[in-house]
Design an enzyme around this catalytic site. Sequence first.
Site, PDB file in Angstrom:
ATOM      1  N   ASP A 158      -6.779  -2.287   5.910  1.00  0.00           N
ATOM      2  CA  ASP A 158      -6.221  -2.623   7.225  1.00  0.00           C
ATOM      3  C   ASP A 158      -6.851  -3.923   7.695  1.00  0.00           C
ATOM      4  O   ASP A 158      -7.827  -4.408   7.107  1.00  0.00           O
ATOM      5  CB  ASP A 158      -6.525  -1.481   8.220  1.00  0.00           C
ATOM      6  N   SER A 159      -6.323  -4.455   8.784  1.00  0.00           N
ATOM      7  CA  SER A 159      -6.898  -5.660   9.375  1.00  0.00           C
ATOM      8  C   SER A 159      -8.284  -5.403   9.964  1.00  0.00           C
ATOM      9  O   SER A 159      -8.977  -6.348  10.309  1.00  0.00           O
ATOM     10  CB  SER A 159      -5.987  -6.144  10.502  1.00  0.00           C
ATOM     11  N   TYR A 197      -4.694  -9.075  13.295  1.00  0.00           N
ATOM     12  CA  TYR A 197      -3.691  -9.817  12.528  1.00  0.00           C
ATOM     13  C   TYR A 197      -2.368  -9.970  13.304  1.00  0.00           C
ATOM     14  O   TYR A 197      -1.631 -10.925  13.097  1.00  0.00           O
ATOM     15  CB  TYR A 197      -3.332  -9.054  11.241  1.00  0.00           C
ATOM     16  N   GLY A 198      -2.070  -8.988  14.147  1.00  0.00           N
ATOM     17  CA  GLY A 198      -0.699  -8.771  14.620  1.00  0.00           C
ATOM     18  C   GLY A 198      -0.044  -9.878  15.413  1.00  0.00           C
ATOM     19  O   GLY A 198       1.166  -9.914  15.539  1.00  0.00           O
ATOM     20  N   CYS A 255      -1.781  -0.308   7.481  1.00  0.00           N
ATOM     21  CA  CYS A 255      -1.529  -1.293   8.533  1.00  0.00           C
ATOM     22  C   CYS A 255      -0.018  -1.478   8.610  1.00  0.00           C
ATOM     23  O   CYS A 255       0.618  -1.850   7.619  1.00  0.00           O
ATOM     24  CB  CYS A 255      -2.213  -2.608   8.160  1.00  0.00           C
ATOM     25  N   ASN A 256       0.528  -1.191   9.780  1.00  0.00           N
ATOM     26  CA  ASN A 256       1.981  -1.334   9.945  1.00  0.00           C
ATOM     27  C   ASN A 256       2.411  -2.787   9.847  1.00  0.00           C
ATOM     28  O   ASN A 256       3.502  -3.093   9.377  1.00  0.00           O
ATOM     29  CB  ASN A 256       2.408  -0.788  11.311  1.00  0.00           C
ATOM     30  N   THR A 257       1.549  -3.689  10.308  1.00  0.00           N
ATOM     31  CA  THR A 257       1.911  -5.104  10.328  1.00  0.00           C
ATOM     32  C   THR A 257       2.087  -5.616   8.897  1.00  0.00           C
ATOM     33  O   THR A 257       3.099  -6.244   8.571  1.00  0.00           O
ATOM     34  CB  THR A 257       0.812  -5.890  11.078  1.00  0.00           C
ATOM     35  N   GLU A 289     -10.959  -2.860  18.687  1.00  0.00           N
ATOM     36  CA  GLU A 289     -11.984  -3.438  17.806  1.00  0.00           C
ATOM     37  C   GLU A 289     -13.285  -3.690  18.576  1.00  0.00           C
ATOM     38  O   GLU A 289     -14.372  -3.610  18.014  1.00  0.00           O
ATOM     39  CB  GLU A 289     -11.485  -4.740  17.180  1.00  0.00           C
ATOM     40  N   CYS A 335       1.027   1.547  14.982  1.00  0.00           N
ATOM     41  CA  CYS A 335      -0.140   0.742  14.612  1.00  0.00           C
ATOM     42  C   CYS A 335      -1.275   1.723  14.370  1.00  0.00           C
ATOM     43  O   CYS A 335      -1.505   2.619  15.191  1.00  0.00           O
ATOM     44  CB  CYS A 335      -0.506  -0.218  15.741  1.00  0.00           C
ATOM     45  N   THR A 336      -1.963   1.552  13.250  1.00  0.00           N
ATOM     46  CA  THR A 336      -2.957   2.557  12.873  1.00  0.00           C
ATOM     47  C   THR A 336      -4.202   2.525  13.760  1.00  0.00           C
ATOM     48  O   THR A 336      -5.022   3.433  13.703  1.00  0.00           O
ATOM     49  CB  THR A 336      -3.369   2.374  11.400  1.00  0.00           C
ATOM     50  N   HIS A 337      -4.326   1.494  14.591  1.00  0.00           N
ATOM     51  CA  HIS A 337      -5.435   1.498  15.557  1.00  0.00           C
ATOM     52  C   HIS A 337      -5.188   2.472  16.715  1.00  0.00           C
ATOM     53  O   HIS A 337      -6.141   2.927  17.346  1.00  0.00           O
ATOM     54  CB  HIS A 337      -5.620   0.101  16.171  1.00  0.00           C
TER      55      HIS A 337
HETATM   56  N1  DGL Z   1      -3.761  -1.542  12.333  1.00  0.00           N
HETATM   57  C1  DGL Z   1      -2.873  -2.672  12.268  1.00  0.00           C
HETATM   58  C2  DGL Z   1      -1.440  -2.207  12.283  1.00  0.00           C
HETATM   59  O1  DGL Z   1      -1.198  -1.042  12.021  1.00  0.00           O
HETATM   60  C3  DGL Z   1      -3.237  -3.685  13.326  1.00  0.00           C
HETATM   61  C4  DGL Z   1      -2.848  -5.089  12.990  1.00  0.00           C
HETATM   62  C5  DGL Z   1      -3.598  -6.116  13.783  1.00  0.00           C
HETATM   63  O2  DGL Z   1      -4.717  -6.457  13.387  1.00  0.00           O
HETATM   64  O3  DGL Z   1      -3.059  -6.599  14.788  1.00  0.00           O
HETATM   65  O4  DGL Z   1      -0.534  -2.965  12.513  1.00  0.00           O
END
Ligand code: DGL
Length: 276
Positions: free
Chosen positions: A11-12, A43-44, A74-76, A152, A184-186
């Site tokens: 993931d990011s 990242y998003g 990570c969905n992105t 984060e 989003c996995t966060h």
């Molecule tokens: N956990 C990432 C997702 O699912 C976050 C991407 C990001 O860093 O913005 O998209």
Amino acid sequence: MGDNAPIGIYDSGLGGLTVVREVLSLLPGEDIIYFGDTARTPYGSRPPAEILGFMQEILAFFAGQKVKMAITACNTMTALGLEQAKTEFPFLLIGVDNGVPAALAASRKQRIGVIATEATINSGNHARAIKAAAPAARVFAQPCPSFVSLIEQEKLSGPEIETAAREYLMPLAASGVDALILGCTHYPFISPLIRELMGPAVVLIDPARETAAAARTQLAHTDKLATRARGQVRLCFSADLPRAKRAAACVIDFPRARSQAPSFALVNLQAYYSEV
Ligand code: DGL
């Protein structure tokens, strides 16, 4: 037969740990190497080309680790790069489940909310998948650009995340959705706050469980499930191990998930690999 090579999960940053939690519970025999890019998160809101470059670096790292599968937690990156990357690396590659079947099953009104990063919402993937499965369903998609950086920074409660959450979620709550995909996995890190603002009638869909189940299915179909009873877990990050350790302890009950504590490592994708 089986295959005892590790599974890579990435993931990011810290968000993919919510997927690690489910993989640990569904696939106890697997060795897991997690990579979270805590040096470059989020990242998003970055340009797609930059995100795709980071994804290539992470997958090259996993190729070096001889993984049998990588799970894009990570969905992105799933939205932007998964299909292309599948053709480029010598291991199985899967993305985050889109949560759409679970959302449609949970929604009586067929009014589905989606919250995610800007890049994921702009990709239109969730809306397309919902419309393809249920043309009459209404989709309410809401980017939440400040959630990842606040999570984060470990701001899981308090005025900043609450103000942001109200701004993003109150319009969704008012639109009458009865299922909300955490795209989003966060976001499962703040599901208590999301639940509070959306109210008890809205079902929150965290696709981490389905993602782990898809990994298990693919490993079973390709005869690559590990043959041991308990695997080892290595959690790698590109910066700030103390923060990563706190986040891992926050989402994963390691003594219950695995008898052995995970090892942590600081990884610089370009230059070095050092264990801590
Ligand atoms: N956990 C990432 C997702 O699912 C976050 C991407 C990001 O860093 O913005 O998209």
